[in-house]
Write a protein that holds these residues in place. Structure first.
Motif, mmCIF file in Angstrom:
data_model
loop_
_atom_site.group_PDB
_atom_site.id
_atom_site.type_symbol
_atom_site.label_atom_id
_atom_site.label_comp_id
_atom_site.label_asym_id
_atom_site.label_seq_id
_atom_site.Cartn_x
_atom_site.Cartn_y
_atom_site.Cartn_z
ATOM 1 N N ALA A 1 1.747 -3.079 11.351
ATOM 2 C CA ALA A 1 3.120 -3.296 10.897
ATOM 3 C C ALA A 1 3.194 -3.382 9.386
ATOM 4 N N PHE A 2 2.137 -3.897 8.756
ATOM 5 C CA PHE A 2 2.105 -4.018 7.294
ATOM 6 C C PHE A 2 2.117 -2.642 6.614
ATOM 7 N N ARG A 3 1.794 -1.569 7.360
ATOM 8 C CA ARG A 3 1.775 -0.235 6.764
ATOM 9 C C ARG A 3 3.142 0.125 6.198
ATOM 10 N N GLU A 4 4.212 -0.311 6.861
ATOM 11 C CA GLU A 4 5.555 0.032 6.417
ATOM 12 C C GLU A 4 6.182 -1.060 5.562
ATOM 13 N N THR A 5 5.916 -2.316 5.910
ATOM 14 C CA THR A 5 6.543 -3.406 5.157
ATOM 15 C C THR A 5 5.836 -3.672 3.833
ATOM 16 N N GLN A 6 4.603 -3.170 3.687
ATOM 17 C CA GLN A 6 3.716 -3.508 2.576
ATOM 18 C C GLN A 6 3.241 -4.953 2.736
ATOM 19 N N LEU A 7 2.148 -5.267 2.096
ATOM 20 C CA LEU A 7 1.446 -6.512 2.393
ATOM 21 C C LEU A 7 2.262 -7.752 2.035
ATOM 22 N N GLY B 1 5.363 -8.087 4.152
ATOM 23 C CA GLY B 1 4.944 -8.287 5.538
ATOM 24 C C GLY B 1 4.535 -9.718 5.805
ATOM 25 N N ILE B 2 3.738 -10.297 4.907
ATOM 26 C CA ILE B 2 3.307 -11.687 5.102
ATOM 27 C C ILE B 2 4.512 -12.625 5.063
ATOM 28 N N ALA B 3 5.425 -12.386 4.104
ATOM 29 C CA ALA B 3 6.601 -13.258 3.990
ATOM 30 C C ALA B 3 7.479 -13.155 5.232
ATOM 31 N N LEU B 4 7.745 -11.941 5.701
ATOM 32 C CA LEU B 4 8.599 -11.766 6.874
ATOM 33 C C LEU B 4 7.938 -12.309 8.132
ATOM 34 N N PHE B 5 6.640 -12.064 8.269
ATOM 35 C CA PHE B 5 5.920 -12.576 9.429
ATOM 36 C C PHE B 5 5.949 -14.109 9.445
ATOM 37 N N ARG C 1 13.499 -2.992 1.276
ATOM 38 C CA ARG C 1 12.184 -3.221 1.883
ATOM 39 C C ARG C 1 12.310 -4.099 3.127
ATOM 40 N N GLY C 2 13.303 -4.998 3.117
ATOM 41 C CA GLY C 2 13.477 -5.878 4.258
ATOM 42 C C GLY C 2 13.876 -5.160 5.517
ATOM 43 N N LEU C 3 14.393 -3.919 5.395
ATOM 44 C CA LEU C 3 14.757 -3.157 6.582
ATOM 45 C C LEU C 3 13.536 -2.802 7.419
ATOM 46 N N SER C 4 12.392 -2.729 6.783
ATOM 47 C CA SER C 4 11.170 -2.343 7.497
ATOM 48 C C SER C 4 10.670 -3.439 8.418
ATOM 49 N N VAL C 5 11.300 -4.615 8.386
ATOM 50 C CA VAL C 5 10.882 -5.677 9.312
ATOM 51 C C VAL C 5 11.087 -5.246 10.755
ATOM 52 N N ALA C 6 11.983 -4.277 10.983
ATOM 53 C CA ALA C 6 12.217 -3.792 12.339
ATOM 54 C C ALA C 6 10.970 -3.163 12.936
ATOM 55 N N LEU C 7 10.002 -2.818 12.094
ATOM 56 C CA LEU C 7 8.778 -2.191 12.587
ATOM 57 C C LEU C 7 7.779 -3.202 13.136
ATOM 58 N N PHE C 8 8.039 -4.479 12.926
ATOM 59 C CA PHE C 8 7.140 -5.475 13.495
ATOM 60 C C PHE C 8 7.188 -5.388 15.020
ATOM 61 N N PRO C 9 6.048 -5.431 15.686
ATOM 62 C CA PRO C 9 6.039 -5.392 17.158
ATOM 63 C C PRO C 9 6.630 -6.680 17.718
ATOM 64 N N MET C 10 7.773 -6.554 18.362
ATOM 65 C CA MET C 10 8.505 -7.746 18.816
ATOM 66 C C MET C 10 7.729 -8.525 19.869
ATOM 67 N N LEU D 1 -4.854 -13.719 7.325
ATOM 68 C CA LEU D 1 -5.935 -13.254 6.457
ATOM 69 C C LEU D 1 -6.641 -12.057 7.073
ATOM 70 N N ALA D 2 -6.962 -12.144 8.364
ATOM 71 C CA ALA D 2 -7.640 -11.031 9.035
ATOM 72 C C ALA D 2 -6.759 -9.784 9.055
ATOM 73 N N ALA D 3 -5.451 -9.986 9.335
ATOM 74 C CA ALA D 3 -4.532 -8.851 9.352
ATOM 75 C C ALA D 3 -4.428 -8.219 7.965
ATOM 76 N N SER D 4 -4.424 -9.051 6.932
ATOM 77 C CA SER D 4 -4.316 -8.536 5.562
ATOM 78 C C SER D 4 -5.542 -7.717 5.189
ATOM 79 N N LEU D 5 -6.746 -8.238 5.495
ATOM 80 C CA LEU D 5 -7.973 -7.500 5.179
ATOM 81 C C LEU D 5 -8.059 -6.202 5.974
ATOM 82 N N ALA D 6 -7.674 -6.275 7.264
ATOM 83 C CA ALA D 6 -7.693 -5.066 8.083
ATOM 84 C C ALA D 6 -6.707 -4.036 7.535
ATOM 85 N N HIS D 7 -5.524 -4.504 7.119
ATOM 86 C CA HIS D 7 -4.520 -3.592 6.553
ATOM 87 C C HIS D 7 -5.026 -2.926 5.275
#
Length: 513
Positions: A350-356, A359-363, A413-422, A453-459
């Motif tokens: 999901a961070f691919r579209e929201t950027q890191l 993505g962290i803030a929205l998550f 950029r906030g529109l990309s939050v829709a890409l988070f897997p609900m 942290l793991a999601a960020s490193l993987a991203h």
């Protein structure tokens, strides 16, 4: 147990060797570039044929064009003319184009254009040549001079290769009276080649004239004469001026034989000029073009043969094992606590579209609000399925609200939050809530931080363009990755966090001792 260990080791070795072997074959045999930024030279060659046509007479112009049988691949070939018919034929290993017209008058200009590359040329079947020929009959002074030259040549040579080299060396010695006699005052390269051919015919050594073009950009070029002979296994190339053996890599064979480059019927004052320039092309695109213009099929069974839209999907899919590998290292070697294995990877996608950062803030925002709702629902004593349904619906509402507010505030950029897997967000909220109840808020926040942290490193690793290109182009490396995962599956040692955690305990034991 011992047989199980042996089985696992064999399986790991097979996977690693298979992955390395396939990848090595693609790189070293097929020549597929290991970097997306890698480029290769494209050569653009224009041959201009200018002449004056004789009025009211049919015109026929014949010119040799490259056979492309020596280390080069043609990407495009065109014959440019006005009101001329064009026909290409193969004659004695050469290719010859014929331009023809019923009537023409005045100055005429014809063009031959060729675009070629060398990188993806394939080994073509070897064309064999003669290994013996009848000698040219000589008499008088010419026979005496030829015999005088051949005697030391035979003495100082051991095979066909050294015999030809020694002959060229002798003929280029213009101080030798026998050479002067055979040259007859004409020391041009073409006439030297005739004398060399004459001497070799007496020794029954076959020889062919090879006309080449030197690939040098932005410099006028004329065909350069080389000589070649077949020794029974390979063609041997020689420079008739220096005796240098081996055709340089920057030489393109244009035609072989004694004929002139161009022959014109119905015209006069023919002039041929060459213009060369080179350009660079992305190497993987060049490989695709080479596939289309040859029978090599370098990429026929690779992911590049899929439709473009499907390729984009697979560029994401092939990186998921890389993300899982990162999580595996973080959990099994370092000891980082996360909400399962695949949740961080899906968040990383999901961070691919929201950027890191976003993505962290929205998550964090959605998860915090979801935990608050989950805590409230807990007081209502709902069953799990209705509770999850309410949380999922609330997540959708929050995502829609954040997207709407972001749009109104100009934060696209906030529109990309829709890409988070609900569903993943819903299950993350549920699992964090249960962890909070069972292990306390501190531990739950620790797990949430570890997941982020793991999601960020993987991203970060999954977003490296060079990594995406390499795995997509050489998917067999995933077999090597599977071998590493299998090896990690039997690891029972301490994790890095445990070594740090028990360090004080070890020091106390050493002090007590």
């Amino acid at each position: 147990m011992r047989s199980l260990n042996l089985h696992l080791k064999i399986l790991i070795a097979v996977l690693v060797l298979l992955g390395a072997g396939i990848t090595g074959y693609q790189i070293f045999v097929l020549g597929i570039p290991v970097s997306e930024d890698e480029t290769d030279d494209l050569w653009n060659i224009d041959a201009k044929v200018a002449f004056i046509a004789t009025p009211n007479v049919p015109v026929k112009v014949q010119m040799y064009v490259p056979p492309l049988a020596h280390d080069f691949v043609s990407l495009n070939e065109s014959f440019i003319s006005n009101n001329y018919g064009v026909n290409v034929n193969r004659i004695d290993g050469n290719r010859k184009v014929t331009w023809s017209a019923r009537r023409a008058s005045g100055n005429q200009t014809l063009y031959y254009r060729l675009v070629l590359t060398k990188r993806y040329s394939q080994d073509k079947p070897k064309v064999k040549g003669p290994v013996f020929r009848d000698s040219v009959p000589l008499d008088g002074p010419e026979k005496v001079a030829a015999d005088a030259l051949l005697a030391p040549i035979r003495q100082h040579s051991a095979d066909v290769e050294t015999f030809i080299g020694e002959t060229i060396k002798r003929v280029n010695n213009l101080n030798d009276d026998n050479v002067k006699l055979l040259l007859g005052g004409d020391s041009s390269p073409v006439h030297k080649a005739r004398v060399i051919d004459l001497l070799l015919s007496v020794a029954h050594v076959p020889l062919e004239r090879v006309h080449t073009l030197r690939l040098v950009a932005n410099m006028p070029q004329v065909p350069e004469l080389w000589l070649r002979s077949f020794n029974g296994n390979d063609w041997l190339y020689f420079n008739p001026e220096t005796g240098e053996q081996g055709l340089p890599a920057d030489r393109l064979i244009w035609w072989t034989g004694d004929d002139n480059l161009v022959a014109v019927e119905g015209g006069k004052k023919v002039l041929v000029s060459f213009t060369l320039n080179n350009s660079e092309m992305n190497a993987i695109r060049l490989a695709k073009l080479t596939d289309e213009n040859t029978d090599a099929d370098f990429l026929e069974y690779s992911l590049y043969s899929l439709p473009l839209q499907t390729q984009q999907t697979f560029m994401i899919m092939v990186m998921i094992p890389i993300g899982v590998w990162v999580i595996l290292i973080l959990r099994n070697l370092i000891g980082l606590q996360t909400l399962g294995t695949f949740t961080p990877v899906l968040i990383a996608l999901a961070f691919r579209e929201t950027q890191l950062g976003y993505g962290i803030a929205l998550f964090s925002l959605i998860t915090a609000l979801g935990l608050s709702l989950r805590s409230y629902l807990e007081h209502l004593k709902l069953q799990m399925l209705p509770r999850l349904s309410v949380v999922l619906t609330f997540v959708v509402v929050m995502i829609a609200t954040i997207s709407l507010l972001s749009h109104k505030l100009g934060l696209e950029r906030g529109l990309s939050v829709a890409l988070f897997p609900m569903v993943i967000l819903t299950m993350t909220i549920e699992r964090l809530s249960i962890t909070w109840e069972e292990r306390g808020g501190g531990y739950a926040m620790k797990v949430a931080a570890g997941t982020l942290l793991a999601a960020s490193l993987a991203h970060i690793l999954m977003s490296v363009p060079q990594m995406i290109y390499f795995v997509f182009t050489f998917p067999a490396v995933l077999l090597i990755l599977v071998g590493f995962m299998l090896a990690m599956g039997r690891y029972r040692g301490y994790r890095l966090s445990e070594l740090i955690r028990f360090k004080a305990f070890t020091q106390d034991n050493e002090a007590g001792a």
